[in-house]
Design an enzyme around this catalytic site. Structure first.
Site, short mmCIF file in Angstrom:
data_model
loop_
_atom_site.label_atom_id
_atom_site.label_comp_id
_atom_site.label_asym_id
_atom_site.label_seq_id
_atom_site.Cartn_x
_atom_site.Cartn_y
_atom_site.Cartn_z
N ARG A 5 -11.85 16.33 7.54
CA ARG A 5 -12.65 16.64 6.34
C ARG A 5 -14.08 16.98 6.74
O ARG A 5 -14.61 16.43 7.71
CB ARG A 5 -12.65 15.44 5.39
CG ARG A 5 -11.29 15.21 4.76
CD ARG A 5 -11.24 13.92 3.96
NE ARG A 5 -10.16 13.07 4.41
CZ ARG A 5 -10.02 11.80 4.10
NH1 ARG A 5 -10.90 11.21 3.31
NH2 ARG A 5 -9.02 11.10 4.56
N ASN A 18 0.87 -1.17 0.00
CA ASN A 18 0.00 0.00 0.00
C ASN A 18 0.91 1.23 0.00
O ASN A 18 1.46 1.60 1.03
CB ASN A 18 -0.88 -0.04 1.25
CG ASN A 18 -1.82 1.15 1.34
OD1 ASN A 18 -1.77 2.07 0.53
ND2 ASN A 18 -2.68 1.13 2.35
N GLU A 35 -8.31 -5.16 4.90
CA GLU A 35 -8.16 -4.88 3.47
C GLU A 35 -7.00 -5.69 2.87
O GLU A 35 -7.08 -6.13 1.72
CB GLU A 35 -7.91 -3.38 3.27
CG GLU A 35 -9.18 -2.57 3.51
CD GLU A 35 -8.91 -1.14 3.98
OE1 GLU A 35 -8.55 -0.98 5.17
OE2 GLU A 35 -9.07 -0.22 3.19
N HIS A 60 -12.81 3.29 0.13
CA HIS A 60 -12.79 2.23 1.16
C HIS A 60 -13.54 0.99 0.67
O HIS A 60 -14.04 0.20 1.48
CB HIS A 60 -13.47 2.69 2.47
CG HIS A 60 -12.92 3.93 3.08
ND1 HIS A 60 -13.72 4.98 3.48
CD2 HIS A 60 -11.66 4.28 3.37
CE1 HIS A 60 -12.97 5.93 3.99
NE2 HIS A 60 -11.71 5.55 3.94
N ARG A 80 -2.52 -2.08 -3.47
CA ARG A 80 -3.72 -1.26 -3.29
C ARG A 80 -3.61 -0.06 -4.22
O ARG A 80 -2.59 0.64 -4.23
CB ARG A 80 -3.82 -0.78 -1.85
CG ARG A 80 -4.95 0.18 -1.66
CD ARG A 80 -4.96 0.77 -0.27
NE ARG A 80 -6.09 1.63 -0.13
CZ ARG A 80 -6.05 2.81 0.50
NH1 ARG A 80 -4.92 3.23 1.02
NH2 ARG A 80 -7.13 3.54 0.60
#
Ligand code: ADP
Length: 398
Positions: free
Chosen positions: A241, A7, A383, A180, A91
């Site tokens: 955010r 990743n 993941e 996601h 990823r």
């Protein structure tokens, strides 16, 4: 079969070596501050203490070289020879509309990932650097790309088109993509396994709540809607955010600041828990200060819980029913207070929360009351496992 899961961010690289015989993690690590002063690699062979090496790491090529060296180390490595590696799984953040599933990487795939760089200008180039560095280091090793957006590609147009002139979609591909995806896929399927029912007959709302957060409606195992959109700021309140804001607010900010870059920074880096509380983007700090009576911390916490609850309700309506709600990622797996505050208003949907089952952290658990029609679950995400499984399936057994 051993698979290396990678990743790659712009200045970091996370890796995990998996043994697919039993899906165990043989070793994992993190390369930090690539291209920045103070770079280092932290490597952990399962069962041993972490080994940290501070060294100059100017680029991803050097980072990959160090990862391979760490994996081969006679004391804390996990491979005798690189030929034991069967494949690498990467990823990749954005697959646009080009990639609806994981794919074996070849020149066309690299071209495709480049073509959607404008949709993820910070992430896709870093992902590509990692892919290229790995291919340079081991040119014969098969590699696979697993996209964060792919799981969401089953959304119908009514969920992904924005209500602005249609040509912005046709020409510029401005639409909801969602992120996601690997996590939502994993926890929805795992929830079905835990419940002992086929995922194909379940309506599930998955809440991936970390520094970045998104909520997804999974009907029959497929994504039908998700809260993140073209970018990663839409949806629920996040660490820094904003989550949903009226477009008029964006126009107001544009007029005030007169610079899209400044507005982007405000919305992505200065908003959310950080912006409301004024002191932290970390939910642990927010909970602690709210407990002491800090009103802005309490407001930030309440806004987050309220936003998640609204998504659960609206996605139950969107799917015409609800069988399970799943909490995952840093906040979802660890914050019992947040799970309680989100869940306590859901009784009208048939989701009855049980506080006595909620004191769990980072492990699978059912937190709904026995007999609750809608199950409420905590499912730690994985993941890396999805990436490793997809990689195994695409390269075949070796
Ligand atoms: P990322 O999106 O960067 O992968 P994570 O999934 O690791 O983030 O989630 C980070 C978030 O999880 C932070 O807001 C952190 O405060 C929160 N978190 C971790 N542990 C706890 C805890 N025990 N209680 C409340 N929040 C927690």
């Amino acid at each position: 079969m051993k698979i290396l899961v990678l990743n790659c961010g712009s200045s970091s690289l996370k890796y995990q070596l998996m043994n697919m015989q039993d899906e165990s993690v043989l070793a994992k690590g993190l390369v930090e501050r690539i291209g920045i002063a103070g770079s280092r690699i932290k490597h952990v062979r399962t069962g041993l203490d972490a080994v940290v090496r501070d060294t100059d790491i100017p680029n991803h090529k050097v980072a990959i070289k160090l990862v391979l060296e760490a994996l081969l180390d006679p004391n804390h490595g996990a491979l005798r020879d690189l030929s034991e590696l069967s494949a690498a799984g990467h990823r990749v953040v954005h697959g646009g509309e080009l990639f609806t599933t994981s794919v074996r990487i070849d020149a066309d795939v690299i071209k495709g990932i480049e073509e959607v760089i404008h949709l993820a200008p910070l992430h896709n180039p870093a992902n590509l650097q990692g892919i290229r560095a790995m291919m340079d280091a081991l040119p014969d090793l098969p590699s696979v790309a697993v996209f964060d957006t792919a799981f969401h590609q089953t959304m119908p147009p009514r969920a992904f088109v924005y209500g602005i002139p249609y040509h912005y979609y046709e020409k510029d591909r401005v639409r909801r993509y969602g992120f996601h995806g690997t996590s939502h896929f994993y926890v929805a399927h795992r929830a079905a396994e835990i419940l002992g029912r086929p995922v194909g007959e379940l309506k599930i709302v998955t809440c991936h709540l970390g520094n970045g957060s998104s909520v997804t409606a999974v009907n029959g195992g497929k994504c039908v809607d998700t809260s993140m959109g073209l970018g990663t700021a839409e949806g629920v309140l996040m660490g820094t955010r904003s989550g949903n804001v009226d477009p008029s607010v964006m126009l107001f900010l544009m007029e005030q600041e007169n610079d899209p870059k400044v507005v982007s920074h405000i919305v992505h880096k200065e908003s959310g828990l950080q912006g409301i509380s004024g002191f932290s983007s970390d939910l642990r700090d927010i909970e602690e200060e709210a407990e002491k009576g800090n009103e802005r911390a309490q407001l930030a916490f309440d806004m987050l819980c309220y936003g998640i609850r609204k998504y659960i309700g609206s996605y139950a309506a969107a799917m015409g029913g609800l069988d399970a709600v799943v909490f995952t990622a840093g906040i979802g797996e660890n914050s019992s207070l947040l799970r309680e505050k989100v869940s306590e208003g859901l009784g009208f949907l048939g989701a009855h929360f049980d506080p006595s089952r909620n004191q769990v952290r980072g492990k699978e658990a059912e937190i709904s009351a026995p007999g609750s029609k809608v199950k409420i679950l905590v499912v730690p995400t994985n993941e890396e496992l999805v990436i490793a499984r997809d990689t195994r399936d695409l390269v075949g057994k070796r």
